[in-house]
Design a protein around this motif. Structure first.
Motif, PDB file in Angstrom:
ATOM      1  N   ILE A 287       0.841  -1.204   0.000  1.00 40.03           N
ATOM      2  CA  ILE A 287       0.000   0.000   0.000  1.00 40.03           C
ATOM      3  C   ILE A 287       0.873   1.250   0.000  1.00 40.03           C
ATOM      4  O   ILE A 287       0.636   2.199  -0.760  1.00 40.03           O
ATOM      5  N   GLU A 288       1.896   1.262   0.837  1.00 42.04           N
ATOM      6  CA  GLU A 288       2.782   2.423   0.937  1.00 42.04           C
ATOM      7  C   GLU A 288       3.516   2.688  -0.374  1.00 42.04           C
ATOM      8  O   GLU A 288       3.752   3.842  -0.744  1.00 42.04           O
ATOM      9  N   ALA A 289       3.880   1.616  -1.084  1.00 41.58           N
ATOM     10  CA  ALA A 289       4.651   1.748  -2.326  1.00 41.58           C
ATOM     11  C   ALA A 289       3.779   2.047  -3.535  1.00 41.58           C
ATOM     12  O   ALA A 289       4.289   2.458  -4.579  1.00 41.58           O
ATOM     13  N   HIS A 290       2.468   1.827  -3.418  1.00 39.43           N
ATOM     14  CA  HIS A 290       1.564   2.008  -4.561  1.00 39.43           C
ATOM     15  C   HIS A 290       0.347   2.822  -4.148  1.00 39.43           C
ATOM     16  O   HIS A 290      -0.800   2.422  -4.384  1.00 39.43           O
ATOM     17  N   LEU A 291       0.586   3.978  -3.523  1.00 37.91           N
ATOM     18  CA  LEU A 291      -0.515   4.779  -2.992  1.00 37.91           C
ATOM     19  C   LEU A 291      -1.488   5.238  -4.059  1.00 37.91           C
ATOM     20  O   LEU A 291      -2.691   5.385  -3.799  1.00 37.91           O
ATOM     21  N   ALA A 292      -0.999   5.482  -5.264  1.00 43.40           N
ATOM     22  CA  ALA A 292      -1.862   6.016  -6.326  1.00 43.40           C
ATOM     23  C   ALA A 292      -2.712   4.947  -6.989  1.00 43.40           C
ATOM     24  O   ALA A 292      -3.647   5.257  -7.733  1.00 43.40           O
ATOM     25  N   GLU A 293      -2.412   3.676  -6.725  1.00 46.41           N
ATOM     26  CA  GLU A 293      -3.135   2.593  -7.381  1.00 46.41           C
ATOM     27  C   GLU A 293      -4.339   2.165  -6.549  1.00 46.41           C
ATOM     28  O   GLU A 293      -4.229   1.983  -5.330  1.00 46.41           O
ATOM     29  N   PRO A 294      -5.488   1.998  -7.190  1.00 42.67           N
ATOM     30  CA  PRO A 294      -6.674   1.553  -6.441  1.00 42.67           C
ATOM     31  C   PRO A 294      -6.496   0.127  -5.922  1.00 42.67           C
ATOM     32  O   PRO A 294      -5.894  -0.717  -6.593  1.00 42.67           O
ATOM     33  N   LEU A 295      -6.983  -0.113  -4.727  1.00 42.84           N
ATOM     34  CA  LEU A 295      -6.895  -1.439  -4.127  1.00 42.84           C
ATOM     35  C   LEU A 295      -8.170  -1.652  -3.306  1.00 42.84           C
ATOM     36  O   LEU A 295      -8.389  -0.978  -2.300  1.00 42.84           O
TER      37      LEU A 295
END
Length: 297
Positions: A201-209
């Protein structure tokens, strides 16, 4: 036990990074049996630090006499009310804080063993520590130091308060945590599996999850995932992701010259209006205020 919603106290919006408030209550010219704390409940913990006078507090229908120097611990969700017990003036400090103040960003087995039982309700703190009880001295000192920090608001006062409350609960755990939690701590089987998820999550903040996607990453169904995630972090999954995004946005506002729209896109909030609304929810002021303050210094 579930209490009526009309008795639920509406806690003012506070900084989600430091969810704690200190309320100094003074009742001048109060008479015996006057109400000094209205009947209410809230989802947060509360510590009542008596400073002067005598009072009787009812916590979940149980009465507790309190005088100067006494500490009372109100569990999250407990209905409580206070009355003056004499014709003297009364003063007390009510410390209201959310469990997320003490949660660890990354699961920590020592934290889970000694502090989590109090935060998730498996273990209860003593309702009252009397001023005459020597055991209460270090707890009272930490609470009063934190009260002074909050009222004076010197540089980094938030960090001092957070440090004091971690120490406070560590010492409370040492003194009052039942042996069954020390000898047989709660299973930590989910903790390690959540670390890679948080790092992702920290490394891909801009990606929806989505919740469903996150749950699959730790091999849990969505229901148990949400329940376990909040237990470990003190936040819901959506709140946790938004909290990380807003913290990153705050850093970018202070350290870059990117526009609010560019920062919103950078953290995965493509709509600038939604980003502004979300930022204000977590920081209590709009992102434009950050730039304004920087320009005025």
């Amino acid at each position: 036990m579930t209490y009526p919603q009309d008795l639920r106290e509406k806690t003012p919006l506070w900084d989600s990074n430091y969810p704690i408030r200190f309320y100094r209550n003074r009742s001048r010219m109060a008479k015996k049996d006057d109400t000094i704390l209205n009947l209410h409940w809230h989802e947060h913990f509360e510590i009542i630090d008596m400073r002067a006078g005598k009072a009787q507090f009812h916590i979940d229908s149980r009465p507790y006499e309190a005088s100067a120097g006494d500490l009372l611990f109100v569990p999250a969700g407990a209905l409580h009310v206070g009355y003056n017990a004499s014709d003297e003036d009364v003063e007390f400090v009510a410390v209201v804080f959310n469990a997320s103040l003490l949660r660890m960003l990354h699961p920590d087995p020592v934290f889970e063993r000694y502090m989590l039982p109090f935060l998730d309700g498996r273990a209860q703190l003593p309702a009252k520590l009397s001023a005459s009880d020597e055991l209460g001295a270090p707890f009272r000192r930490l609470i009063r130091e934190s009260t002074d920090e909050f009222e004076q608001q010197a540089a980094a006062y938030e960090l001092v308060i957070k440090h004091n409350f971690h120490l406070l609960f560590a010492l409370l755990s040492r003194q009052f945590l039942p042996e069954k939690f020390v000898d047989k701590p709660a299973p930590l089987r989910h903790s390690e599996s959540f670390k890679p998820l948080i790092q992702h999550i920290e490394a891909h903040l801009a990606e929806p999850l989505s919740v469903e996607q996150a749950a699959r990453m730790v091999n849990l169904n969505p229901y148990h995932f949400c329940k376990t995630f909040k237990k470990l972090t003190g936040r819901t999954f959506v709140d946790f992701v938004n909290w990380l995004r807003i913290n990153e946005a705050d850093r970018l506002l202070r350290e870059t010259e990117w526009t609010v729209t560019e920062i919103a896109e950078r953290i995965g909030c493509g709509n600038a209006n939604y980003f502004t609304k979300l930022y204000k929810k977590y920081k209590s002021y709009p992102p434009s205020e950050v730039r304004r303050r920087l320009l005025s210094t």
